[in-house]
Scaffold this active site. Sequence first.
Site, PDB file in Angstrom:
ATOM      1  NE  ARG A 263       0.658  -0.097   4.668  1.00  0.00           N
ATOM      2  CZ  ARG A 263      -0.260   0.255   5.523  1.00  0.00           C
ATOM      3  NH1 ARG A 263       0.012   1.114   6.492  1.00  0.00           N
ATOM      4  NH2 ARG A 263      -1.488  -0.235   5.441  1.00  0.00           N
TER       5      ARG A 263
ATOM      6  CG  HIS B  33      -8.470  -1.554   9.173  1.00  0.00           C
ATOM      7  ND1 HIS B  33      -8.932  -0.541   8.358  1.00  0.00           N
ATOM      8  CD2 HIS B  33      -7.450  -2.140   8.511  1.00  0.00           C
ATOM      9  CE1 HIS B  33      -8.213  -0.524   7.251  1.00  0.00           C
ATOM     10  NE2 HIS B  33      -7.311  -1.477   7.308  1.00  0.00           N
TER      11      HIS B  33
ATOM     12  NE  ARG C  93      -6.431   4.731   3.019  1.00  0.00           N
ATOM     13  CZ  ARG C  93      -6.913   3.513   3.249  1.00  0.00           C
ATOM     14  NH1 ARG C  93      -7.699   3.302   4.301  1.00  0.00           N
ATOM     15  NH2 ARG C  93      -6.646   2.521   2.423  1.00  0.00           N
TER      16      ARG C  93
ATOM     17  CE  LYS D  24      -6.190   1.169  -1.249  1.00  0.00           C
ATOM     18  NZ  LYS D  24      -5.039   0.605  -0.520  1.00  0.00           N
ATOM     19  CG  HIS D  25     -11.350  -0.077   0.150  1.00  0.00           C
ATOM     20  ND1 HIS D  25     -10.921   1.221   0.344  1.00  0.00           N
ATOM     21  CD2 HIS D  25     -10.359  -0.882   0.626  1.00  0.00           C
ATOM     22  CE1 HIS D  25      -9.734   1.218   0.937  1.00  0.00           C
ATOM     23  NE2 HIS D  25      -9.356  -0.044   1.119  1.00  0.00           N
TER      24      HIS D  25
ATOM     25  CG  ASP E 136      -9.590  -4.907   2.656  1.00  0.00           C
ATOM     26  OD1 ASP E 136      -8.372  -5.071   2.822  1.00  0.00           O
ATOM     27  OD2 ASP E 136     -10.168  -3.827   2.850  1.00  0.00           O
TER      28      ASP E 136
ATOM     29  CG  ASP F 183      -2.001  -1.003   1.201  1.00  0.00           C
ATOM     30  OD1 ASP F 183      -2.755  -1.003   0.215  1.00  0.00           O
ATOM     31  OD2 ASP F 183      -2.107  -1.806   2.144  1.00  0.00           O
TER      32      ASP F 183
END
Length: 334
Positions: A68, A176, A133, A163-164, A247, A60
């Site tokens: 990341r 999450h 995001r 996504k998503h 996911d 990601d």
Amino acid sequence: MLIIGVAGTTLSDEEKAWLRAPNVSGVILFARNTGSRDEVIALVDAIREAGGEDMLVCVDQEGGRVQRLREGFTRLPPLSTLGLAYDRDPAEAVRLAEEHAWVMASELRATGIDFSFAPVLDLARGSAAIGNRAFHADPAVVGELGQAYVRGMHLAGMAAVLKHFPGHGSVAADTHLAAATDPRSRSELDMADMAPFIEAIEAHAEAVMVAHVTYPAVDHRPAGFSPVWIESILRAELGFRGAVIGDDISMKAAEVHGSVADRVHAHLDAGCDLVLACFPDVVSEAIAAVADRPADTASPIAGLRATIGATWEGLEDNPQRDRFVARVTALESA
């Protein structure tokens, strides 16, 4: 069938064995796997040495808080800065979206990574998981910038993963951490959250990641576990022929489908081509779950493998990259 996570910056003997399992297609990298750029390159090489040259490596690398790889990589601004730029000058924002995508993708390709899970096409409408995001709250703006982002990734030799699907941005809960439900009708979803996905599919995106959100007006199952969303809507109605990715099965919202094995099979039975097992503590059970499951020889995941990219030396000697990096990184101060 599986994209798995590993624990650190080097591979253990157990992780090397995981990569040799026949139904493991790739590895997703996280901050825990990254140090210097050279360490990332060494890990990517080790993954392919253990699992074979066709092993996919992904990450990601959206920009902002979801980036990341940082040390030795351009610090990319969040996608919301492109939406703000669009409000000032739409044509300039479209150019910047292409450049943001090209910088991101070309740096990953120079590191040996196949693709990033990008772009985010969720709307900026209050989701705790999405926040900045997202490009924008307006579906038309998100669609235009999303198409530009796909073009920029393609110019760098990278597949795009939308996504998503069918849209997480209007759902306040973070999948999450909790189950998430969107009660709106199909027609409301079509006019709003789904519209940018339709436009980006028309730009020939290679893959779609499906949300763990439940849309009870359409199906009682979360979208990533739903053949209604994947087979009937995404594939049959929208004509999508690329890879469908579920996911992460470790997320709280995925627990509705029971054990790790149950979650993996539910994704695959619904029509997913790939399932994410991002945390090492679920990988062994996920691999065991698919050990006897025959692979789909017609799977479109080969389209996720990147074309040959520039080396880092080539990137650093590219004046175009310097211009793009300067323009993109200036977005946060605009």
